[in-house]
Design an enzyme around this catalytic site. Structure first.
Site, PDB file in Angstrom:
ATOM      1  N   SER A   1      -5.126  -5.170  13.229  1.00 24.49           N
ATOM      2  CA  SER A   1      -5.664  -4.137  12.332  1.00 24.49           C
ATOM      3  C   SER A   1      -5.778  -4.671  10.911  1.00 24.49           C
ATOM      4  CB  SER A   1      -4.714  -2.941  12.352  1.00 24.49           C
ATOM      5  OG  SER A   1      -5.023  -2.044  11.309  1.00 24.49           O
TER       6      SER A   1
ATOM      7  N   TYR B   1       4.322   0.979  12.231  1.00 29.35           N
ATOM      8  CA  TYR B   1       3.118   0.688  13.032  1.00 29.35           C
ATOM      9  C   TYR B   1       2.448  -0.591  12.531  1.00 29.35           C
ATOM     10  CZ  TYR B   1      -1.866   0.537  13.822  1.00 29.35           C
ATOM     11  OH  TYR B   1      -3.126   0.077  14.080  1.00 29.35           O
TER      12      TYR B   1
ATOM     13  N   LYS C   1       1.909  -4.746  14.140  1.00 24.96           N
ATOM     14  CA  LYS C   1       0.704  -5.593  14.218  1.00 24.96           C
ATOM     15  C   LYS C   1       0.986  -6.963  13.595  1.00 24.96           C
ATOM     16  CE  LYS C   1      -1.825  -2.635  16.374  1.00 24.96           C
ATOM     17  NZ  LYS C   1      -1.994  -2.844  17.829  1.00 24.96           N
TER      18      LYS C   1
HETATM   19  C1  UD1 Z   1      -5.322   4.570   9.522  1.00 20.56           C
HETATM   20  C2  UD1 Z   1      -4.125   3.715   9.327  1.00 20.56           C
HETATM   21  C3  UD1 Z   1      -4.400   2.350   9.871  1.00 20.56           C
HETATM   22  C4  UD1 Z   1      -4.726   2.440  11.311  1.00 20.56           C
HETATM   23  C5  UD1 Z   1      -5.892   3.374  11.526  1.00 20.56           C
HETATM   24  C6  UD1 Z   1      -6.010   3.616  13.003  1.00 20.56           C
HETATM   25  C7  UD1 Z   1      -2.960   4.569   7.330  1.00 20.56           C
HETATM   26  C8  UD1 Z   1      -2.527   4.247   5.957  1.00 20.56           C
HETATM   27  N1  UD1 Z   1      -3.740   3.653   7.928  1.00 20.56           N
HETATM   28  O1  UD1 Z   1      -6.379   4.034   8.739  1.00 20.56           O
HETATM   29  O2  UD1 Z   1      -3.269   1.529   9.710  1.00 20.56           O
HETATM   30  O3  UD1 Z   1      -5.025   1.172  11.827  1.00 20.56           O
HETATM   31  O4  UD1 Z   1      -5.674   4.626  10.882  1.00 20.56           O
HETATM   32  O5  UD1 Z   1      -6.988   4.524  13.281  1.00 20.56           O
HETATM   33  O6  UD1 Z   1      -2.649   5.591   7.862  1.00 20.56           O
HETATM   34  N2  UD1 Z   1      -8.897  11.219   5.241  1.00 20.56           N
HETATM   35  C9  UD1 Z   1      -9.113  12.435   4.646  1.00 20.56           C
HETATM   36  N3  UD1 Z   1      -8.841  13.566   5.348  1.00 20.56           N
HETATM   37  C10 UD1 Z   1      -8.351  13.540   6.625  1.00 20.56           C
HETATM   38  C11 UD1 Z   1      -8.117  12.283   7.235  1.00 20.56           C
HETATM   39  C12 UD1 Z   1      -8.401  11.143   6.507  1.00 20.56           C
HETATM   40  O7  UD1 Z   1      -9.566  12.502   3.499  1.00 20.56           O
HETATM   41  O8  UD1 Z   1      -8.104  14.612   7.198  1.00 20.56           O
HETATM   42  C13 UD1 Z   1      -9.234   9.986   4.498  1.00 20.56           C
HETATM   43  C14 UD1 Z   1      -8.050   9.044   4.317  1.00 20.56           C
HETATM   44  O9  UD1 Z   1      -7.326   9.371   3.162  1.00 20.56           O
HETATM   45  C15 UD1 Z   1      -8.766   7.697   4.239  1.00 20.56           C
HETATM   46  C16 UD1 Z   1      -9.999   7.873   5.130  1.00 20.56           C
HETATM   47  O10 UD1 Z   1     -10.181   9.275   5.249  1.00 20.56           O
HETATM   48  O11 UD1 Z   1      -9.209   7.456   2.933  1.00 20.56           O
HETATM   49  C17 UD1 Z   1      -9.801   7.273   6.501  1.00 20.56           C
HETATM   50  O12 UD1 Z   1      -8.581   7.763   7.051  1.00 20.56           O
HETATM   51  P1  UD1 Z   1      -8.152   7.460   8.552  1.00 20.56           P
HETATM   52  O13 UD1 Z   1      -9.242   7.778   9.488  1.00 20.56           O
HETATM   53  O14 UD1 Z   1      -6.826   8.137   8.776  1.00 20.56           O
HETATM   54  O15 UD1 Z   1      -7.970   5.884   8.596  1.00 20.56           O
HETATM   55  P2  UD1 Z   1      -7.089   4.931   7.657  1.00 20.56           P
HETATM   56  O16 UD1 Z   1      -6.079   5.671   6.908  1.00 20.56           O
HETATM   57  O17 UD1 Z   1      -8.015   4.046   6.913  1.00 20.56           O
END
Ligand code: UD1
Length: 337
Positions: free
Chosen positions: A125, A150, A154
């Site tokens: 990842s 997690y 990795k």
């Molecule tokens: C997350 C994990 C990452 C993992 C991946 C697996 C963290 C810090 N990172 O990535 O290690 O490999 O998932 O799928 O958790 N967001 C919103 N609202 C929401 C959900 C997300 O605004 O309800 C935003 C988050 O703040 C982020 C972006 O959307 O900026 C993507 O979020 P997400 O899909 O959870 O992925 P990551 O956090 O990048």
């Protein structure tokens, strides 16, 4: 015929990879303990490709069961997806994450060594980079102290594999995924989050479907053009294809080192607000959302430099963000009807 073991083959990325492997003529055996997947995915894979993969419900933490599998099945390569992957849960249950993600990897590698199976693809990842100092992120960017157990599994996983390649005939590729999204164009397989989705896209599609009231945008004060965080969202089918070219690289001995890592992303960053806008455009649905505080542990921006994957693997993400979001929406619609 080349037989490949896919662990976690009924999961989100695993199931799409099984379909692509079958499309390329590989014989596939799936191991999955259904801890975060459904047995119905097996039939859905079969209905896409017309070939039912062999399937074993084995928990890879069960060393005897893993030994028995390798004593009774011949495979030429292993693609290892099976792992726990929820960041927040890993903070609450670190030992479960270390036990599950690490012991399963060790048992697999031990059996591969015993049975002289030399080709291994590992699900890694971009989380290993943390907030990288330079964007886009290249493979030689420093590995940062892991933010979560997690993420640490990795990092440790990559180290275990690297050490094993030095001490044996193992050849391995770790693919560092950016943010996988979307679903197969048939809308027969896709992401199946249990409970309230933690990841952005399933939350978006569930909100559009009326399952969730409102999307919370985590943070609007990031130092980005619109204040929301930036990620590299890659279509899961493009990601699946990266596994096939990586496996072929090892099978054909085209690798340059016995342990290689590749960034698998589109190379493009999109903000959360851009995701919302693009989703609204392709789905024709208005999304209810509110701007809230940042989520703890989130980074500002991450997107891949994919030059090495492009040149070495001859692989490149082909599908657009629009296509990925539309496929996620088509998949979501099959879940409500
Ligand atoms: C997350 C994990 C990452 C993992 C991946 C697996 C963290 C810090 N990172 O990535 O290690 O490999 O998932 O799928 O958790 N967001 C919103 N609202 C929401 C959900 C997300 O605004 O309800 C935003 C988050 O703040 C982020 C972006 O959307 O900026 C993507 O979020 P997400 O899909 O959870 O992925 P990551 O956090 O990048």
């Amino acid at each position: 015929m080349c037989t490949v073991l896919v662990t976690g083959g009924l999961g989100f990325i695993g199931s799409h990879t099984v379909v692509e492997l079958q499309n390329e003529g590989f014989d596939v055996i799936i191991i999955d303990n259904l801890s975060n997947s459904s047995i119905s995915v097996l039939d859905n894979i079969t209905s896409i490709t017309g070939i039912k993969p062999a399937y074993f419900n084995i928990d890879l933490k069960n060393k005897e069961a893993v030994q028995h599998f390798f004593n009774t099945n011949a495979v030429q390569g292993v693609i290892h997806f099976a792992a726990y992957k929820a960041v927040g849960e890993s903070v609450l249950k670190p030992l479960d994450y270390y036990e599950n993600n690490i012991s399963s990897l060790v048992y697999l590698l031990q059996e591969m060594q015993k049975h002289q199976i030399h080709n291994f693809i590992f699900s890694s990842s971009c989380t290993v980079y943390g907030q990288a100092d330079k964007l886009p992120i290249t493979e030689d960017a420093p590995i940062k102290f892991a933010e979560s157990p997690y993420g640490n599994t990795k990092q440790i996983g990559e180290e275990i594999i690297f050490d094993t390649t030095k001490a044996s005939h193992l050849k391995a590729i770790a693919l560092r995924y950016f943010n996988p999204i979307g679903a197969h164009k048939s809308a027969k397989i896709g992401e199946l989050p249990i409970g309230i989705p933690q990841n952005l896209i399933p939350f978006v599609t569930q909100t559009a479907a009326g399952i969730r009231e409102e999307l919370s945008v985590f943070g609007s004060d990031y130092p980005t053009p619109d204040g929301t965080a930036i990620r590299d969202y890659i279509h899961v089918v493009d990601l699946a294809k990266a596994h096939i070219v990586s496996l072929k690289r090892l099978l054909n001995n085209n690798h340059k080192k016995t342990f290689e890592v590749f960034n698998i992303g589109t190379g493009k960053g999109n903000s959360v607000l851009e995701i919302i806008k693009t989703f609204e455009k392709v789905s024709g649905k208005k999304l209810k959302y509110k701007l809230v505080e940042r989520r703890e542990g989130d980074i500002t921006a991450a997107y891949a430099d994919t030059t090495i994957a492009n040149t070495e693997l001859g692989w490149k993400a082909e599908q657009t963000l629009e296509e990925a979001l539309l496929s996620a929406w088509e998949w979501q619609k099959t879940l409500i009807t």
